[in-house]
Design a protein around this motif. Structure first.
Motif, PDB file in Angstrom:
ATOM      1  N   SER A 194       2.500   3.943   5.007  1.00 65.86           N
ATOM      2  CA  SER A 194       2.569   2.905   3.977  1.00 65.86           C
ATOM      3  C   SER A 194       2.901   1.548   4.599  1.00 65.86           C
ATOM      4  N   LYS A 198      -5.616  11.350   5.592  1.00 65.81           N
ATOM      5  CA  LYS A 198      -4.778  10.245   5.121  1.00 65.81           C
ATOM      6  C   LYS A 198      -5.363   9.732   3.815  1.00 65.81           C
ATOM      7  N   GLY A 201      -0.082  -0.216   6.083  1.00 59.95           N
ATOM      8  CA  GLY A 201      -1.069  -0.740   5.143  1.00 59.95           C
ATOM      9  C   GLY A 201      -0.869  -2.221   4.859  1.00 59.95           C
ATOM     10  N   VAL A 217       0.866  -1.169   0.000  1.00 56.38           N
ATOM     11  CA  VAL A 217       0.000   0.000   0.000  1.00 56.38           C
ATOM     12  C   VAL A 217       0.915   1.233   0.000  1.00 56.38           C
ATOM     13  N   ALA A 232       0.811   5.223   0.962  1.00 49.02           N
ATOM     14  CA  ALA A 232      -0.050   6.128   1.724  1.00 49.02           C
ATOM     15  C   ALA A 232       0.540   7.536   1.788  1.00 49.02           C
ATOM     16  N   TRP A 291      -4.856   6.404   1.151  1.00 48.46           N
ATOM     17  CA  TRP A 291      -4.275   5.088   0.953  1.00 48.46           C
ATOM     18  C   TRP A 291      -4.494   4.687  -0.500  1.00 48.46           C
TER      19      TRP A 291
END
Length: 138
Positions: free
Chosen positions: A121, A38, A124, A28, A30, A40
């Motif tokens: 990130s 935020k 995620g 992911v 981010a 994503w």
């Protein structure tokens, strides 16, 4: 015998569900924004299709926590995430080569500055993100 059948059914249903899931990137990506926003992102499908799942969090907008599939258009100068709003192409996010950019929300006249976040990130989980998207569509 019943336990064996239950195990076979479980394994078969797990295989069918896994086989029906679209391919996604392993990580992911981010972004952190102003006032706790935020964003994503996660590539979905083959790279050649240029699509990503995008979720915005922490905004006072209908898009808050909604996961959307968007087109990804890369140019020499930036990467643009687009979707359709009211039947028209809408640029939702522009990321420049320095890994920062702007987030645009429908019915909101001001953009939100965002910057890549390695910390977010790493939080995620690509498969969990995909599962949330699939479950949201049900």
């Amino acid at each position: 015998m019943k336990k064996s059948l239950a195990l076979i059914f479980f394994l078969f249903s797990t295989f069918v569900n896994a086989a029906g899931r679209p391919d996604v990137a392993s990580n992911v990506v981010a972004y952190d924004g102003q006032q706790g926003v935020k964003v994503w992102t996660l590539r979905i499908g083959p790279k050649s299709e240029n699509e990503a799942l995008v979720q915005v969090e922490g905004v006072d907008n209908d898009w808050n926590l909604k996961i959307q599939k968007m087109k990804v258009e890369k140019t020499d100068q930036d990467t643009r995430y687009t979707t359709t709003v009211n039947g028209k192409k809408f640029v939702a996010m522009i990321i420049n080569s320095r890994c920062c950019g702007e987030l645009y929300l429908p019915n909101d006249p001001q953009n939100i500055d965002i910057v890549y976040s390695e910390e977010l990130s790493k939080e995620g989980d690509a498969q969990a993100f995909l599962t949330n998207y699939i479950n949201q569509k049900k």
